[in-house]
Design a protein around this motif. Sequence first.
Motif, PDB file in Angstrom:
ATOM      1  N   ASN A 181      41.372  30.595  -1.511  1.00 44.14           N
ATOM      2  CA  ASN A 181      41.413  30.253  -2.934  1.00 44.14           C
ATOM      3  C   ASN A 181      42.803  29.881  -3.438  1.00 44.14           C
ATOM      4  O   ASN A 181      42.936  28.956  -4.233  1.00 44.14           O
ATOM      5  CB  ASN A 181      40.836  31.391  -3.777  1.00 44.14           C
ATOM      6  N   SER A 182      43.830  30.558  -2.982  1.00 43.12           N
ATOM      7  CA  SER A 182      45.167  30.292  -3.507  1.00 43.12           C
ATOM      8  C   SER A 182      45.956  29.270  -2.693  1.00 43.12           C
ATOM      9  O   SER A 182      46.835  28.603  -3.236  1.00 43.12           O
ATOM     10  CB  SER A 182      45.968  31.593  -3.599  1.00 43.12           C
ATOM     11  N   ASP A 183      45.656  29.117  -1.415  1.00 43.59           N
ATOM     12  CA  ASP A 183      46.489  28.274  -0.561  1.00 43.59           C
ATOM     13  C   ASP A 183      45.763  27.054   0.016  1.00 43.59           C
ATOM     14  O   ASP A 183      46.307  25.947   0.009  1.00 43.59           O
ATOM     15  CB  ASP A 183      47.042  29.114   0.602  1.00 43.59           C
ATOM     16  N   ILE A 184      44.575  27.234   0.530  1.00 39.55           N
ATOM     17  CA  ILE A 184      43.839  26.160   1.209  1.00 39.55           C
ATOM     18  C   ILE A 184      43.115  25.256   0.212  1.00 39.55           C
ATOM     19  O   ILE A 184      43.199  24.028   0.301  1.00 39.55           O
ATOM     20  CB  ILE A 184      42.836  26.743   2.230  1.00 39.55           C
ATOM     21  N   LYS A 185      42.430  25.849  -0.736  1.00 39.22           N
ATOM     22  CA  LYS A 185      41.624  25.081  -1.687  1.00 39.22           C
ATOM     23  C   LYS A 185      42.435  24.004  -2.417  1.00 39.22           C
ATOM     24  O   LYS A 185      41.970  22.856  -2.517  1.00 39.22           O
ATOM     25  CB  LYS A 185      40.943  26.018  -2.680  1.00 39.22           C
ATOM     26  N   PRO A 186      43.646  24.292  -2.912  1.00 43.04           N
ATOM     27  CA  PRO A 186      44.409  23.228  -3.576  1.00 43.04           C
ATOM     28  C   PRO A 186      44.743  22.054  -2.652  1.00 43.04           C
ATOM     29  O   PRO A 186      44.715  20.900  -3.082  1.00 43.04           O
ATOM     30  CB  PRO A 186      45.689  23.936  -4.041  1.00 43.04           C
ATOM     31  N   ILE A 187      45.033  22.335  -1.393  1.00 42.84           N
ATOM     32  CA  ILE A 187      45.321  21.258  -0.441  1.00 42.84           C
ATOM     33  C   ILE A 187      44.056  20.440  -0.204  1.00 42.84           C
ATOM     34  O   ILE A 187      44.093  19.203  -0.182  1.00 42.84           O
ATOM     35  CB  ILE A 187      45.865  21.819   0.890  1.00 42.84           C
ATOM     36  N   MET A 188      42.939  21.128  -0.034  1.00 40.47           N
ATOM     37  CA  MET A 188      41.662  20.447   0.196  1.00 40.47           C
ATOM     38  C   MET A 188      41.288  19.576  -1.012  1.00 40.47           C
ATOM     39  O   MET A 188      40.862  18.434  -0.835  1.00 40.47           O
ATOM     40  CB  MET A 188      40.552  21.465   0.465  1.00 40.47           C
ATOM     41  N   GLU A 189      41.451  20.113  -2.212  1.00 37.93           N
ATOM     42  CA  GLU A 189      41.100  19.357  -3.411  1.00 37.93           C
ATOM     43  C   GLU A 189      41.963  18.106  -3.567  1.00 37.93           C
ATOM     44  O   GLU A 189      41.484  17.069  -4.015  1.00 37.93           O
ATOM     45  CB  GLU A 189      41.207  20.242  -4.651  1.00 37.93           C
ATOM     46  N   SER A 190      43.221  18.197  -3.176  1.00 38.80           N
ATOM     47  CA  SER A 190      44.131  17.055  -3.305  1.00 38.80           C
ATOM     48  C   SER A 190      43.962  16.011  -2.212  1.00 38.80           C
ATOM     49  O   SER A 190      44.274  14.846  -2.439  1.00 38.80           O
ATOM     50  CB  SER A 190      45.586  17.535  -3.283  1.00 38.80           C
ATOM     51  N   ASN A 191      43.515  16.425  -1.041  1.00 42.79           N
ATOM     52  CA  ASN A 191      43.542  15.518   0.106  1.00 42.79           C
ATOM     53  C   ASN A 191      42.205  15.266   0.784  1.00 42.79           C
ATOM     54  O   ASN A 191      42.099  14.305   1.548  1.00 42.79           O
ATOM     55  CB  ASN A 191      44.506  16.073   1.161  1.00 42.79           C
ATOM     56  N   CYS A 192      41.209  16.100   0.557  1.00 42.26           N
ATOM     57  CA  CYS A 192      39.981  16.015   1.365  1.00 42.26           C
ATOM     58  C   CYS A 192      38.711  15.776   0.556  1.00 42.26           C
ATOM     59  O   CYS A 192      37.807  15.070   1.016  1.00 42.26           O
ATOM     60  CB  CYS A 192      39.805  17.304   2.168  1.00 42.26           C
ATOM     61  N   ILE A 193      38.604  16.384  -0.612  1.00 41.27           N
ATOM     62  CA  ILE A 193      37.349  16.405  -1.360  1.00 41.27           C
ATOM     63  C   ILE A 193      36.910  15.019  -1.818  1.00 41.27           C
ATOM     64  O   ILE A 193      35.714  14.778  -1.986  1.00 41.27           O
ATOM     65  CB  ILE A 193      37.443  17.381  -2.561  1.00 41.27           C
ATOM     66  N   SER A 194      37.833  14.089  -1.983  1.00 41.01           N
ATOM     67  CA  SER A 194      37.410  12.753  -2.411  1.00 41.01           C
ATOM     68  C   SER A 194      36.444  12.133  -1.406  1.00 41.01           C
ATOM     69  O   SER A 194      35.552  11.370  -1.780  1.00 41.01           O
ATOM     70  CB  SER A 194      38.618  11.844  -2.630  1.00 41.01           C
ATOM     71  N   CYS A 195      36.576  12.450  -0.129  1.00 38.70           N
ATOM     72  CA  CYS A 195      35.658  11.945   0.904  1.00 38.70           C
ATOM     73  C   CYS A 195      34.679  13.014   1.393  1.00 38.70           C
ATOM     74  O   CYS A 195      33.598  12.681   1.877  1.00 38.70           O
ATOM     75  CB  CYS A 195      36.442  11.428   2.113  1.00 38.70           C
ATOM     76  N   HIS A 196      35.079  14.285   1.310  1.00 33.23           N
ATOM     77  CA  HIS A 196      34.275  15.380   1.867  1.00 33.23           C
ATOM     78  C   HIS A 196      33.724  16.285   0.771  1.00 33.23           C
ATOM     79  O   HIS A 196      33.830  17.506   0.848  1.00 33.23           O
ATOM     80  CB  HIS A 196      35.111  16.194   2.857  1.00 33.23           C
ATOM     81  N   SER A 197      33.105  15.665  -0.240  1.00 34.90           N
ATOM     82  CA  SER A 197      32.495  16.437  -1.321  1.00 34.90           C
ATOM     83  C   SER A 197      31.231  17.113  -0.805  1.00 34.90           C
ATOM     84  O   SER A 197      30.819  16.907   0.337  1.00 34.90           O
ATOM     85  CB  SER A 197      32.157  15.513  -2.494  1.00 34.90           C
ATOM     86  N   ALA A 198      30.608  17.896  -1.659  1.00 34.41           N
ATOM     87  CA  ALA A 198      29.388  18.617  -1.264  1.00 34.41           C
ATOM     88  C   ALA A 198      28.276  17.665  -0.836  1.00 34.41           C
ATOM     89  O   ALA A 198      27.414  18.036  -0.046  1.00 34.41           O
ATOM     90  CB  ALA A 198      28.922  19.501  -2.414  1.00 34.41           C
ATOM     91  N   ALA A 199      28.294  16.431  -1.318  1.00 34.14           N
ATOM     92  CA  ALA A 199      27.241  15.463  -1.008  1.00 34.14           C
ATOM     93  C   ALA A 199      27.542  14.619   0.238  1.00 34.14           C
ATOM     94  O   ALA A 199      26.709  13.832   0.656  1.00 34.14           O
ATOM     95  CB  ALA A 199      27.022  14.546  -2.200  1.00 34.14           C
ATOM     96  N   SER A 200      28.703  14.789   0.850  1.00 35.66           N
ATOM     97  CA  SER A 200      29.063  13.955   2.004  1.00 35.66           C
ATOM     98  C   SER A 200      28.409  14.461   3.292  1.00 35.66           C
ATOM     99  O   SER A 200      27.854  15.554   3.337  1.00 35.66           O
ATOM    100  CB  SER A 200      30.586  13.917   2.174  1.00 35.66           C
ATOM    101  N   SER A 201      28.512  13.673   4.341  1.00 38.23           N
ATOM    102  CA  SER A 201      27.913  14.067   5.620  1.00 38.23           C
ATOM    103  C   SER A 201      28.672  15.230   6.272  1.00 38.23           C
ATOM    104  O   SER A 201      28.102  15.991   7.044  1.00 38.23           O
ATOM    105  CB  SER A 201      27.860  12.873   6.576  1.00 38.23           C
ATOM    106  N   ILE A 202      29.951  15.358   5.982  1.00 35.97           N
ATOM    107  CA  ILE A 202      30.751  16.499   6.453  1.00 35.97           C
ATOM    108  C   ILE A 202      31.396  17.134   5.220  1.00 35.97           C
ATOM    109  O   ILE A 202      32.535  16.854   4.890  1.00 35.97           O
ATOM    110  CB  ILE A 202      31.825  16.061   7.469  1.00 35.97           C
ATOM    111  N   PRO A 203      30.652  17.968   4.512  1.00 35.84           N
ATOM    112  CA  PRO A 203      31.189  18.559   3.281  1.00 35.84           C
ATOM    113  C   PRO A 203      32.236  19.641   3.577  1.00 35.84           C
ATOM    114  O   PRO A 203      32.073  20.443   4.493  1.00 35.84           O
ATOM    115  CB  PRO A 203      29.956  19.151   2.598  1.00 35.84           C
ATOM    116  N   LEU A 204      33.300  19.617   2.798  1.00 37.75           N
ATOM    117  CA  LEU A 204      34.362  20.626   2.901  1.00 37.75           C
ATOM    118  C   LEU A 204      34.728  21.137   1.509  1.00 37.75           C
ATOM    119  O   LEU A 204      35.872  21.481   1.246  1.00 37.75           O
ATOM    120  CB  LEU A 204      35.603  20.021   3.584  1.00 37.75           C
TER     121      LEU A 204
END
Length: 113
Positions: free
Chosen positions: A38-61
């Motif tokens: 929650n404090s360290d990984i999630k912000p990196i994921m939100e900034s760099n990964c979620i645009s392609c790996h949202s809950a609706a994607s084939s590889i959600p992260l």
Amino acid sequence: MKKFLYILPVLAFLVSCESRTYEEISDNTPITAVIRYNSDIKPIMESNCISCHSAASSIPLASYAQAKNNIEGILNRIQRPAGDPLKMPQGGSLSATQINIFIKWKADGLLEN
């Protein structure tokens, strides 16, 4: 005197050139704090990964469970060399510190809170 005026800009240009790579100049300080999603990984994921790996994607992260369950794939992709077509994030790279945060998160037991 004219020769000096011509040589001076050339010398200034040559001295200002730098040939070190991104990896050599990026901060690669070891991570000592306990890493949590929650404090360290999630912000990196939100900034760099979620645009392609949202809950609706084939590889959600988009959630803790999805990131935790896919940590091996995440580490594999973010640590690939520049130019590798499978390197993530596409069109960019995480900093050495951000990559170390993911590695430390795994070593710390993939903690959520």
